[in-house]
Design a protein around this motif. Structure first.
Motif, mmCIF file in Angstrom:
data_model
loop_
_atom_site.group_PDB
_atom_site.id
_atom_site.type_symbol
_atom_site.label_atom_id
_atom_site.label_comp_id
_atom_site.label_asym_id
_atom_site.label_seq_id
_atom_site.Cartn_x
_atom_site.Cartn_y
_atom_site.Cartn_z
ATOM 1 N N ASP A 376 0.826 -1.208 0.000
ATOM 2 C CA ASP A 376 0.000 0.000 0.000
ATOM 3 C C ASP A 376 0.864 1.263 0.000
ATOM 4 O O ASP A 376 0.565 2.237 0.689
ATOM 5 N N GLY A 377 1.945 1.227 -0.779
ATOM 6 C CA GLY A 377 2.852 2.362 -0.759
ATOM 7 C C GLY A 377 3.418 2.730 -2.108
ATOM 8 O O GLY A 377 2.778 2.508 -3.146
ATOM 9 N N PRO A 378 4.647 3.303 -2.125
ATOM 10 C CA PRO A 378 5.237 3.797 -3.375
ATOM 11 C C PRO A 378 5.430 2.711 -4.423
ATOM 12 O O PRO A 378 5.280 2.972 -5.617
ATOM 13 N N ALA A 379 5.780 1.488 -3.996
ATOM 14 C CA ALA A 379 5.988 0.409 -4.960
ATOM 15 C C ALA A 379 4.646 -0.058 -5.523
ATOM 16 O O ALA A 379 3.632 -0.073 -4.828
ATOM 17 N N ALA A 380 4.676 -0.470 -6.776
ATOM 18 C CA ALA A 380 3.434 -0.886 -7.437
ATOM 19 C C ALA A 380 2.881 -2.163 -6.825
ATOM 20 O O ALA A 380 1.666 -2.382 -6.807
ATOM 21 N N THR A 381 3.773 -3.048 -6.339
ATOM 22 C CA THR A 381 3.354 -4.308 -5.734
ATOM 23 C C THR A 381 3.975 -4.433 -4.348
ATOM 24 O O THR A 381 4.978 -3.781 -4.043
ATOM 25 N N PRO A 382 3.413 -5.286 -3.482
ATOM 26 C CA PRO A 382 4.028 -5.521 -2.176
ATOM 27 C C PRO A 382 5.441 -6.077 -2.320
ATOM 28 O O PRO A 382 5.771 -6.748 -3.311
#
Length: 396
Positions: A376-382
């Motif tokens: 749930d952040g800057p990266a597209a995936t966990p």
């Protein structure tokens, strides 16, 4: 950088002038007792960390196995009567930078004053330096919501049952950028305090509860005259490779408030440490305030050794004695995602287990495993990371 060195020379000059005692008035009685002049003491300080790490992750391309020297420092401590001073220069990741640089004055064993660039107290983690964290790397919540060294002044009262600190400081960039006189009026500033009640501090039986609070104005955002930003950021908990785990930039900021209750308890060879962080950033132009939160719980146990002891000035557990073997279990949760504010800095879970062997007062060996998961952040995936790390640490 010029500003840092100029400040360093100024502080040293001040220390040398303050250290000179005023001439004593003439004594009419030749047999009157004389006061012994305090000695000027100089002690070299230093540290070196040697780290190795192996990583296992679905995103293996982001995390490269290897070895590194994440921290090497050389400095000096000085003491003259009630005055003391410290200068510390560090080398890390190919860069040289100034670390601690301060002058301190002890009114008596309970009341102390410090001025310069250093880490101001805010919760349990401020009791130990970055290389002395029992979990090898400090909890992510502390990395995100606490601050590094700041230029300012701190008063500390350390009594038998209570510890209290009060600080005034400038924003962290004040030790990084060379600001002109007119830009100092735009520089961010803050105040903070830590209050601790400690009814039991004897070896093997310790209990304390406390709370820290802080207020700050926005920090530098590109142009030195623009201060409307707060940045909350942390890498994954390894220094062999640097990969961003959480990152929230809160723009249009007006001010910041944060609170952090803490708890520490120890009985015999077992200890518990815990801290919660709550941060609120008010924003301008009708934008929703940003709220970030985090917490960690650390369970410590001496596999070889009898009792934990207390550090009165730091307000926490002292470094275990030589020949002690310690197991440390730590869990941390941090969130920098606030949907109402429209900011998605990420959420993080982290579990770690660390073995610390204190060979002597200068050398520590650490073996560390951690599992970290972000989403749930800057990266597209966990992103998930399993890390096995080892450290040889020399500090004096």
């Amino acid at each position: 950088m010029k500003k840092i060195y100029t400040l360093g020379f100024a502080l040293l000059a001040s220390a040398s002038m303050l250290a000179e005692p005023a001439p004593a008035p003439a004594e009419s009685n030749s047999e009157a007792p004389t006061t012994e002049k305090p000695k000027f003491e100089v002690k070299p300080t230093g540290r070196i960390l040697l780290d190795g790490a192996v990583f296992c992750s679905p995103q293996k391309e982001m995390f490269k196995d290897g070895f590194g020297i994440p921290d090497a420092r050389l400095g000096v401590k000085m003491k003259y009567g009630k005055w003391d001073a410290k200068i510390d220069v560090g080398f890390a990741y190919g860069k040289i930078g100034l670390k601690d640089l301060y002058i301190g004055y002890s009114f008596n064993p309970e009341h102390n004053l410090k001025i310069g660039s250093f880490i101001h107290q805010f919760g349990l983690q401020s009791a130990t330096s970055s290389s002395m964290k029992p979990s090898m790397e400090e909890p992510i919540s502390n990395t995100v919501f606490n601050d590094s060294r700041q230029l300012g002044i701190q008063y500390e009262y350390s009594g038998k049952k209570f510890l209290a600190t009060a600080s005034m400081h400038l924003e962290p960039s004040s030790t990084t950028y060379l600001l002109t006189p007119n830009q100092f009026t735009h520089e961010g500033y803050g105040i903070r305090s830590r209050l601790v009640y400690r009814p039991y501090t004897e070896p093997g039986k310790m209990l304390q509860a406390g709370i820290s609070g802080a207020f700050a104005t926005p920090q530098r955002n590109g142009d030195p005259d623009t201060h409307d930003l707060f940045t909350f950021k942390s890498n994954f908990p390894t220094r062999v490779t640097q990969v961003t785990a959480l990152n929230a930039q809160v723009d249009h900021a007006k001010n910041l408030f944060k609170l952090s209750p803490e708890l520490m308890a120890s009985y015999g060879p077992v200890a518990l440490e815990s801290q919660y962080f709550w941060v609120n950033v008010n924003r301008r132009d009708g934008r929703k305030a940003f709220v970030g939160q985090g917490a960690y719980v650390t369970l410590r146990g001496l596999l070889i050794g009898q009792n934990y002891t207390y550090d009165a000035m730091g307000g926490g557990i002292a470094t275990p004695a030589p020949k002690n073997l310690e197991l440390v279990l730590d869990y941390n949760y941090t969130t920098l995602t606030d949907r109402k504010a429209g900011i998605y800095g990420g959420r993080l879970n982290d579990f770690s287990a660390t073995l610390n062997y204190y060979i002597n007062k200068y050398v520590i060996v650490r073996l560390h495993y951690s599992y970290t998961h972000t989403w749930d952040g800057p990266a597209a995936t966990p992103i998930s990371l399993n890390a096995v790390m080892a450290r040889l640490q020399v500090i004096f």
